[in-house]
Design a protein around this motif. Structure first.
Motif, PDB file in Angstrom:
ATOM      1  N   PHE A  49       1.335  -0.466   0.053  1.00  0.00           N
ATOM      2  CA  PHE A  49       0.209  -0.242   0.508  1.00  0.00           C
ATOM      3  C   PHE A  49       0.929   0.862   0.306  1.00  0.00           C
ATOM      4  N   ILE A  50       0.486   2.280  -0.487  1.00  0.00           N
ATOM      5  CA  ILE A  50       1.410   3.198  -0.893  1.00  0.00           C
ATOM      6  C   ILE A  50       0.835   5.109  -1.736  1.00  0.00           C
ATOM      7  N   GLY A  51       1.522   5.901  -0.924  1.00  0.00           N
ATOM      8  CA  GLY A  51       0.283   6.812  -1.623  1.00  0.00           C
ATOM      9  C   GLY A  51       0.550   7.950  -0.421  1.00  0.00           C
ATOM     10  N   SER A  52      -0.329   8.507  -0.361  1.00  0.00           N
ATOM     11  CA  SER A  52      -0.097   9.727   0.507  1.00  0.00           C
ATOM     12  C   SER A  52      -0.649  10.194   1.585  1.00  0.00           C
ATOM     13  N   SER A  53      -1.324  10.359   2.417  1.00  0.00           N
ATOM     14  CA  SER A  53      -2.156  10.877   4.070  1.00  0.00           C
ATOM     15  C   SER A  53      -2.887   9.201   3.832  1.00  0.00           C
ATOM     16  N   SER A  54      -4.211   9.338   3.072  1.00  0.00           N
ATOM     17  CA  SER A  54      -4.390   7.908   3.127  1.00  0.00           C
ATOM     18  C   SER A  54      -4.370   7.072   3.248  1.00  0.00           C
ATOM     19  N   ILE A  55      -3.461   6.640   3.078  1.00  0.00           N
ATOM     20  CA  ILE A  55      -2.370   5.408   3.210  1.00  0.00           C
ATOM     21  C   ILE A  55      -1.528   5.466   4.395  1.00  0.00           C
ATOM     22  N   GLU A  56      -1.153   6.586   4.552  1.00  0.00           N
ATOM     23  CA  GLU A  56      -0.088   6.737   5.699  1.00  0.00           C
ATOM     24  C   GLU A  56      -0.686   6.724   7.301  1.00  0.00           C
ATOM     25  N   HIS A  57      -2.576   7.524   7.222  1.00  0.00           N
ATOM     26  CA  HIS A  57      -3.534   7.365   8.419  1.00  0.00           C
ATOM     27  C   HIS A  57      -3.374   6.039   8.762  1.00  0.00           C
ATOM     28  N   TRP A  58      -3.397   4.150   7.703  1.00  0.00           N
ATOM     29  CA  TRP A  58      -4.324   3.468   7.599  1.00  0.00           C
ATOM     30  C   TRP A  58      -3.225   3.092   8.521  1.00  0.00           C
ATOM     31  N   LYS A  59      -3.191   3.353  10.363  1.00  0.00           N
ATOM     32  CA  LYS A  59      -1.980   2.155  10.638  1.00  0.00           C
ATOM     33  C   LYS A  59      -2.689   0.738  11.150  1.00  0.00           C
ATOM     34  N   SER A  60      -3.615   0.937  10.698  1.00  0.00           N
ATOM     35  CA  SER A  60      -4.380  -0.646  10.475  1.00  0.00           C
ATOM     36  C   SER A  60      -4.572  -1.690   9.839  1.00  0.00           C
ATOM     37  N   VAL A  61      -4.311  -1.205   8.528  1.00  0.00           N
ATOM     38  CA  VAL A  61      -4.661  -1.755   7.370  1.00  0.00           C
ATOM     39  C   VAL A  61      -3.640  -3.302   7.227  1.00  0.00           C
ATOM     40  N   PHE A  86      10.447   7.191  -5.749  1.00  0.00           N
ATOM     41  CA  PHE A  86      11.289   6.940  -4.630  1.00  0.00           C
ATOM     42  C   PHE A  86      11.117   5.405  -5.028  1.00  0.00           C
ATOM     43  N   ALA A  87      10.390   4.710  -6.335  1.00  0.00           N
ATOM     44  CA  ALA A  87      10.142   3.682  -6.050  1.00  0.00           C
ATOM     45  C   ALA A  87      11.200   2.867  -5.954  1.00  0.00           C
ATOM     46  N   ASP A  88      12.215   3.203  -6.450  1.00  0.00           N
ATOM     47  CA  ASP A  88      13.525   2.696  -6.550  1.00  0.00           C
ATOM     48  C   ASP A  88      13.865   2.287  -4.904  1.00  0.00           C
ATOM     49  N   ARG A  89      13.487   2.796  -3.598  1.00  0.00           N
ATOM     50  CA  ARG A  89      13.966   2.483  -2.665  1.00  0.00           C
ATOM     51  C   ARG A  89      12.498   2.031  -1.505  1.00  0.00           C
ATOM     52  N   ILE A  90      11.316   2.660  -2.602  1.00  0.00           N
ATOM     53  CA  ILE A  90      10.158   1.744  -1.437  1.00  0.00           C
ATOM     54  C   ILE A  90       9.187   1.225  -2.502  1.00  0.00           C
ATOM     55  N   VAL A  91      10.391   0.602  -3.296  1.00  0.00           N
ATOM     56  CA  VAL A  91       9.101  -0.013  -4.034  1.00  0.00           C
ATOM     57  C   VAL A  91       9.859  -1.505  -4.624  1.00  0.00           C
ATOM     58  N   ALA A  92      11.109  -0.940  -5.235  1.00  0.00           N
ATOM     59  CA  ALA A  92      11.977  -2.282  -5.729  1.00  0.00           C
ATOM     60  C   ALA A  92      12.146  -3.362  -4.514  1.00  0.00           C
ATOM     61  N   PRO A  93      12.694  -3.355  -3.219  1.00  0.00           N
ATOM     62  CA  PRO A  93      13.276  -3.851  -2.892  1.00  0.00           C
ATOM     63  C   PRO A  93      12.524  -4.476  -2.553  1.00  0.00           C
TER      64      PRO A  93
END
Length: 221
Positions: A49-61, A86-93
């Motif tokens: 799950f990636i993106g802006s605050s609607s994802i960040e705030h989803w602490k219970s995902v 930033f996909a090479d750092r927070i998607v690719a790995p």
């Protein structure tokens, strides 16, 4: 001489600032993700799950999808292009099994056109598939928030453009949360949101869970 030196330093500073990537603001947040990954390596083959605050705030995902391995890499205030950059750092790995993206909301707020958001989403798909060809990607439609009610027509146009793009791509899905979040008067409803009218409350996330679950479950195997 001192005045001349001060002016030279100021000009040098401006040149450095001008040369910085517009995405550099997010470097600390991305570095924090990387530090967390080193301390607690995330699972391979998870749903990202990636993106802006609607994802960040989803602490219970993770708890909301208990039978699925989940990674949350939302960073609040970000635009769609930031996730791509930033996909090479927070998607690719992670080599995710599937990706759920929520972004574009802030893009419109900051003056991007619906066409730009659609094109930025296409760029995101292209980028992540350069790491993992064919990885399924779901675009969660831009939500109709009370705080951004003035952008409603642009939000709808953007969603329509992304829906049309997704229909031409294999493994790219448009997931409609926009329509279910509207009231009978076709306007945003406060009941899905916290006091700021922008960030969702638990009822809003519960609605999303029900809508997203069939797609997530289908792609988590």
């Amino acid at each position: 001489m001192k005045i001349l030196l001060s002016l030279l330093l100021a000009l040098t500073s401006c040149v450095i600032c001008a040369g910085e990537s517009p995405h550099s603001y997010w470097n600390p947040a991305i570095a924090a993700f990387e530090a967390s990954d080193r301390a607690n390596p995330p699972p391979q083959g998870a749903v990202l799950f990636i993106g802006s605050s609607s994802i960040e705030h989803w602490k219970s995902v993770a708890a909301d999808f208990p039978e699925v391995k989940v990674i949350n890499r939302g960073f609040g205030g970000s635009e769609l292009g930031d996730s791509t950059y930033f996909a090479d750092r927070i998607v690719a790995p992670y080599h995710p099994r599937a990706i759920v993206l929520y972004a574009g909301d802030n893009d419109l707020y900051y003056g991007h056109t619906p066409q730009q958001v659609r094109d930025d989403f296409a760029a995101f798909v292209s980028k992540v598939r350069s790491f993992d060809p064919g990885v399924p990607v779901a675009f969660v439609s831009i939500k109709p928030s009370v705080a951004r009610q003035s952008l409603l027509s642009q939000i709808k146009q953007t969603n329509d453009l992304v829906r049309a793009y997704a229909a031409t791509q294999k493994g790219v899905t448009y997931i409609d949360v926009f329509t279910p979040m509207l009231g009978a008067d076709s306007q945003p409803q406060q009941k899905w949101f916290g006091p700021d009218g922008l960030h969702m409350n638990r009822s809003g996330y519960a609605l999303w869970i029900g809508i997203l679950k069939p797609w997530v479950d289908a792609h988590a195997r």
